[in-house]
Motif scaffolding. Structure first.
Motif, PDB file in Angstrom:
ATOM      1  N   LYS A 100       0.822  -1.219   0.000  1.00 48.01           N
ATOM      2  CA  LYS A 100       0.000   0.000   0.000  1.00 48.01           C
ATOM      3  C   LYS A 100       0.855   1.267   0.000  1.00 48.01           C
ATOM      4  O   LYS A 100       0.325   2.377   0.050  1.00 48.01           O
ATOM      5  CB  LYS A 100      -0.895   0.018   1.250  1.00 48.01           C
ATOM      6  N   ARG A 101       2.171   1.089  -0.026  1.00 39.87           N
ATOM      7  CA  ARG A 101       3.140   2.193   0.037  1.00 39.87           C
ATOM      8  C   ARG A 101       3.048   2.964   1.357  1.00 39.87           C
ATOM      9  O   ARG A 101       3.426   4.135   1.430  1.00 39.87           O
ATOM     10  CB  ARG A 101       2.980   3.156  -1.155  1.00 39.87           C
ATOM     11  N   ASP A 102       2.546   2.311   2.366  1.00 38.07           N
ATOM     12  CA  ASP A 102       2.507   2.914   3.700  1.00 38.07           C
ATOM     13  C   ASP A 102       3.761   2.429   4.436  1.00 38.07           C
ATOM     14  O   ASP A 102       3.700   1.572   5.331  1.00 38.07           O
ATOM     15  CB  ASP A 102       1.238   2.496   4.446  1.00 38.07           C
ATOM     16  N   TYR A 103       4.898   2.992   4.058  1.00 40.43           N
ATOM     17  CA  TYR A 103       6.180   2.519   4.583  1.00 40.43           C
ATOM     18  C   TYR A 103       6.352   2.859   6.066  1.00 40.43           C
ATOM     19  O   TYR A 103       7.054   2.149   6.785  1.00 40.43           O
ATOM     20  CB  TYR A 103       7.330   3.101   3.762  1.00 40.43           C
ATOM     21  N   HIS A 104       5.705   3.931   6.508  1.00 44.23           N
ATOM     22  CA  HIS A 104       5.802   4.312   7.923  1.00 44.23           C
ATOM     23  C   HIS A 104       5.234   3.199   8.811  1.00 44.23           C
ATOM     24  O   HIS A 104       5.869   2.790   9.797  1.00 44.23           O
ATOM     25  CB  HIS A 104       5.049   5.617   8.167  1.00 44.23           C
ATOM     26  N   LYS A 105       4.044   2.696   8.438  1.00 39.61           N
ATOM     27  CA  LYS A 105       3.435   1.617   9.218  1.00 39.61           C
ATOM     28  C   LYS A 105       4.231   0.327   9.084  1.00 39.61           C
ATOM     29  O   LYS A 105       4.386  -0.426  10.046  1.00 39.61           O
ATOM     30  CB  LYS A 105       1.982   1.394   8.775  1.00 39.61           C
ATOM     31  N   ALA A 106       4.710   0.066   7.875  1.00 41.40           N
ATOM     32  CA  ALA A 106       5.497  -1.149   7.644  1.00 41.40           C
ATOM     33  C   ALA A 106       6.748  -1.150   8.519  1.00 41.40           C
ATOM     34  O   ALA A 106       7.084  -2.155   9.154  1.00 41.40           O
ATOM     35  CB  ALA A 106       5.876  -1.257   6.171  1.00 41.40           C
ATOM     36  N   LEU A 107       7.441  -0.014   8.556  1.00 43.03           N
ATOM     37  CA  LEU A 107       8.658   0.099   9.373  1.00 43.03           C
ATOM     38  C   LEU A 107       8.326  -0.002  10.861  1.00 43.03           C
ATOM     39  O   LEU A 107       9.098  -0.564  11.640  1.00 43.03           O
ATOM     40  CB  LEU A 107       9.365   1.419   9.070  1.00 43.03           C
ATOM     41  N   SER A 108       7.170   0.528  11.253  1.00 46.29           N
ATOM     42  CA  SER A 108       6.750   0.453  12.651  1.00 46.29           C
ATOM     43  C   SER A 108       6.527  -0.996  13.075  1.00 46.29           C
ATOM     44  O   SER A 108       6.926  -1.411  14.173  1.00 46.29           O
ATOM     45  CB  SER A 108       5.458   1.261  12.852  1.00 46.29           C
ATOM     46  N   VAL A 109       5.917  -1.775  12.190  1.00 43.12           N
ATOM     47  CA  VAL A 109       5.677  -3.193  12.458  1.00 43.12           C
ATOM     48  C   VAL A 109       7.011  -3.938  12.609  1.00 43.12           C
ATOM     49  O   VAL A 109       7.190  -4.730  13.535  1.00 43.12           O
ATOM     50  CB  VAL A 109       4.838  -3.831  11.318  1.00 43.12           C
TER      51      VAL A 109
END
Length: 296
Positions: free
Chosen positions: A34-43
């Motif tokens: 989804k190109r939501d890299y902020h959430k991906a990195l948070s996970v």
């Protein structure tokens, strides 16, 4: 939504079993898609809190940092990963992508070549082609994508980028490539629109109308699509209909619109619009001069 359902399941799994790696990696992948890299990195960060030395999570984090263009963080993580027992080609790939983000294209190419040869994926072919193109080596960029398609004939992602490269000075190849793309992506606005322009260049107005109308039906508010459709109508002799469709959004589109106004005898409006149109490129200036002569 199936994706949201999977996401909720993975989040529950992660909460119940915080030490399991699978939900962390899969959740990060969903967010990255989804190109939501902020959430991906948070996970991934939360996963690393539980598994500080896990190489898989570190590699996932590296991919996310590169995709989100966090160059400094990626360089710092690479220093850590470079001491790990990782395949040298993978290390070259990480270095190559960092160099690509730093716009050091020559050195990026040297790293991305062995990376692609070891892992000839669509994405890696594109990274290498982008580096070549940015380094003013368009021939090498083109051949990289062409060679990739020889063994990956269904790779439309690479084919679309190759078609765009062909647009620069190999319009016959561009036309052939877009003809293949429109068969597998009949509702792709860009494919239909570019195909229409290429047919117009060849004075094949019937096909230009066919594909420009399809693009227009798919994206009736896109200025570029509206312009292509209007020009196709204009070239087919339907000047009044072309006038209804024309919209002056960019300089190029405005110049085309002025041409349609003149064809419909609306010289006063065309003159006023032309006077207030500032051209940038040499080509635009020449078109403006030609339109001025038409209005004299």
């Amino acid at each position: 939504n199936a994706v949201n359902g999977v996401q909720l399941t993975l989040e529950k799994w992660r909460k119940v079993n915080p030490y399991h790696l699978e939900p962390v990696v899969l959740l990060a992948d969903i967010f990255a898609t989804k190109r939501d890299y902020h959430k991906a990195l948070s996970v991934v960060k939360k996963g690393l809190d539980q598994h500080q030395d896990n190489l898989t999570l570190k590699m996932v984090k590296m991919q996310l940092l590169l995709s989100s263009q966090k160059i400094q963080s990626a360089k710092e993580l690479y220093e850590e990963l470079s001491t790990e027992k990782i395949n040298e080609d993978l290390k070259a790939g990480m270095q190559g992508r960092i160099l690509l983000l730093e716009k050091n294209y020559k050195d990026a190419i040297a790293k991305l070549i062995p990376f692609y040869n070891a892992y000839p994926s669509s994405r890696n072919a594109i990274y290498l082609a982008v580096a070549y193109q940015a380094n003013q080596q368009v021939t090498f960029a083109t051949s990289t994508l062409e060679n990739h398609l020889l063994t990956n004939k269904k790779d439309d992602r690479v084919r679309a980028i190759l078609a765009n490269l062909y647009l620069q000075d190999e319009t016959d190849k561009a036309l052939q490539t877009y003809q293949l793309l429109v068969k597998t992506q009949p509702d792709n606005v860009l494919v239909n629109n570019n195909l229409a322009w290429l047919y117009m260049e060849k004075e094949d107005i019937d096909n230009a109308l066919l594909y420009s109308k399809k693009a227009y039906l798919l994206a009736p508010k896109s200025p570029e699509v509206v312009d292509t459709y209007a020009q196709s109508l204009f070239k087919s002799g339907r000047k009044s209909i072309a006038l209804e469709q024309s919209e002056g959004k960019s300089v190029d589109i405005t110049l085309n619109y002025i041409k349609v106004l003149i064809a419909n005898g609306l010289n006063k409006k065309a003159t006023l619009l032309l006077v207030n149109t500032n051209t940038d490129s040499e080509g635009q200036k020449q078109i403006k001069q030609a339109l001025q002569k038409m209005l004299q």
